[in-house]
Design an enzyme around this catalytic site. Structure first.
Site, PDB file in Angstrom:
ATOM      1  CB  CYS A 143      -0.952   0.008   1.191  1.00 53.12           C
ATOM      2  SG  CYS A 143      -0.125   0.081   2.805  1.00 53.12           S
ATOM      3  CG  ASN A 144       2.809   2.688   2.991  1.00 58.02           C
ATOM      4  OD1 ASN A 144       1.869   3.448   2.801  1.00 58.02           O
ATOM      5  ND2 ASN A 144       3.062   2.136   4.163  1.00 58.02           N
TER       6      ASN A 144
ATOM      7  CB  SER B 230       7.630   1.150   7.129  1.00 57.62           C
ATOM      8  OG  SER B 230       8.165  -0.053   6.628  1.00 57.62           O
TER       9      SER B 230
ATOM     10  CD  GLU C 166       5.536  -2.162   8.065  1.00 53.35           C
ATOM     11  OE1 GLU C 166       4.862  -3.168   8.357  1.00 53.35           O
ATOM     12  OE2 GLU C 166       6.033  -1.985   6.955  1.00 53.35           O
TER      13      GLU C 166
ATOM     14  CB  ALA D 157     -11.258 -11.858   5.918  1.00 49.35           C
ATOM     15  N   GLY D 158      -7.986 -10.230   5.675  1.00 52.36           N
ATOM     16  CA  GLY D 158      -6.565 -10.572   5.668  1.00 52.36           C
ATOM     17  C   GLY D 158      -5.856 -10.182   6.952  1.00 52.36           C
TER      18      GLY D 158
END
Length: 416
Positions: free
Chosen positions: A48-49, A108, A113, A189-190
């Site tokens: 996502c980043n 990150s 993370e 649902a991950g």
């Protein structure tokens, strides 16, 4: 040469990043395009980043320019070349340093993370399974994971680390009083959804509904946390009974648009509705945030929560940087010497063949015992000369780090 073309949360806003997200099928189609143009192998790290393309070029070929790799990517994504201002390019040592920072959690959005570790392993596995990886990239990523493990083990960098899901929950708790009284809808649902539920439970939340394209996964997650399960086609109805919607899926299209949410708001009598969109591409259309009493926060909006946590762990960054610097130097030593391996092999083979041919011509009529002694003597001299030449080449090329000298040396000893 190893290279990197990429963009991340520092170089590009979410509306640009979401256009370059790669799924496994995308990777399986894109890397072969690079290989057709002289790339030995590649790994695409897409989260996502960030979307980062790591590749290795054949040292003996004229390598593709960074702009060539860009053009292949933009053509594949049908993107306007003006978007190139958001991308960064790195080569060799800079690539290693960047990846080791990424693997250690230093690059990150949420410093330290751990989720990036699984994402790196997945990226490597995709390239390995589909035979799209190269030797140097395999070692580079292995070393990055080892360095990341060392940083997390020997520093306190990841203690109290803020994840994206944690930041989302913190933001919701600041915006809504008595967070525990508000029902929460989770789309996806991950791993991110599970981390989100755990963080919500710490805030005394217990009213969860989970929706996922694969119902079995939703039921499996719901069973762990006593949540309810609903169907994807019920999303419109679920907006009426849930005050917080948290999404984290790999969908390339939004689940929630302005028309759908506005209709729900009328039925809710305009009771405030909060969307926390942890997905890239975004699951909530940008126009939704313009609706009255509707609040939408994407991953870029979570920066403030995350930055506030950064100050607590700045002291650990210096230690982590030292570990990374040492690991990068070790990798580059291996990588640079490896570039000279073909030349060392050629020198060794050529000298040994020349020695044998000369000796064969000189003593072919001598006794067998004399012949064997001559071969042994010739072999000792040859090995000594090979060793001297290899040491001289290492010295001249600074152990392979001077790439221009490597090219000259390889050409000098190349076999026709």
């Amino acid at each position: 040469m190893i290279g990197l073309l990429g963009l991340n949360h520092k170089s590009a806003p979410i509306e640009v990043r979401e256009r370059f997200v790669f799924c496994e099928e995308d990777i399986k189609r894109f890397i072969p395009l690079l290989q057709l143009n002289g790339v030995l192998g590649a790994i695409v790290l897409s989260t996502c980043n960030r979307t980062e393309i790591y590749y290795e070029m054949n040292e003996l070929l004229v390598p593709l320019k960074a702009s060539d790799i860009e053009n292949l990517l933009f053509s594949f994504r049908k993107a306007d070349k003006e978007i190139r201002k958001y991308f960064y390019h790195k080569e060799n040592e800079e690539v290693a340093a960047h990846l080791f920072h990424v693997g250690s959690g230093l690059d990150s959005m949420a410093l330290g993370e751990y989720q990036i570790v699984g994402q790196i392993k997945t990226a490597v596995q995709i390239s390995k399974t589909n035979k799209l990886i190269s030797c140097a990239l395999s070692k580079l990523f292995d070393d990055a994971l080892k360095t990341g493990k060392q940083v997390r083990t020997e520093t306190a960098l990841n203690k109290g680390a803020v994840s994206i899901s944690y930041a989302g929950v913190e933001l919701a708790s600041k915006k809504l009083h008595h967070l525990s009284t508000h029902p929460v809808l989770l789309v996806g649902a991950g791993q991110t959804s599970e981390l989100t539920i755990r963080n919500l439970i710490k805030k005394s939340c217990s009213l969860f509904t989970i929706v996922n394209r694969t119902r079995e996964k939703a039921e499996e997650l719901a069973a762990k946390y006593h949540a309810q399960v609903a169907e994807m086609d019920q999303l419109s109805e679920l907006l009426l009974t849930n005050d917080i919607v948290i999404t984290s899926t790999a969908s390339k299209k939004p689940f929630f648009n302005a028309e759908m949410v506005q209709a729900a708001m009328v039925k809710r009598s305009w009771k405030p509705l909060f969307f926390i969109d942890l997905s890239v591409p975004r699951n909530v259309a940008m126009e939704v945030g313009a609706l009255e009493h509707v609040h939408v926060y994407d991953v870029d909006a979570l920066n403030l929560v995350i930055e506030n946590n950064l100050e607590k762990r700045k002291g650990e960054i210096f230690m982590a940087e030292q570990m990374i610097e040492a690991s990068v130097a070790e990798f580059m030593k291996w990588f640079n010497i490896r570039a000279l391996a073909p030349t060392f092999k050629t020198i060794s083979t050529s000298f040994q063949e020349a020695s044998k041919n000369v000796l064969d011509g000189m003593i072919k009529n001598r006794e067998a015992e004399e012949y064997e002694k001559a071969l042994e003597y010739g072999d000792l001299i040859t090995k000594k000369l090979i060793g001297m030449m290899i040491e001289n080449i290492k010295s001249v090329t600074d152990n392979g780090s001077n790439r221009e000298y490597i090219t000259v040396v390889n050409q000098l000893f190349a076999q026709e």
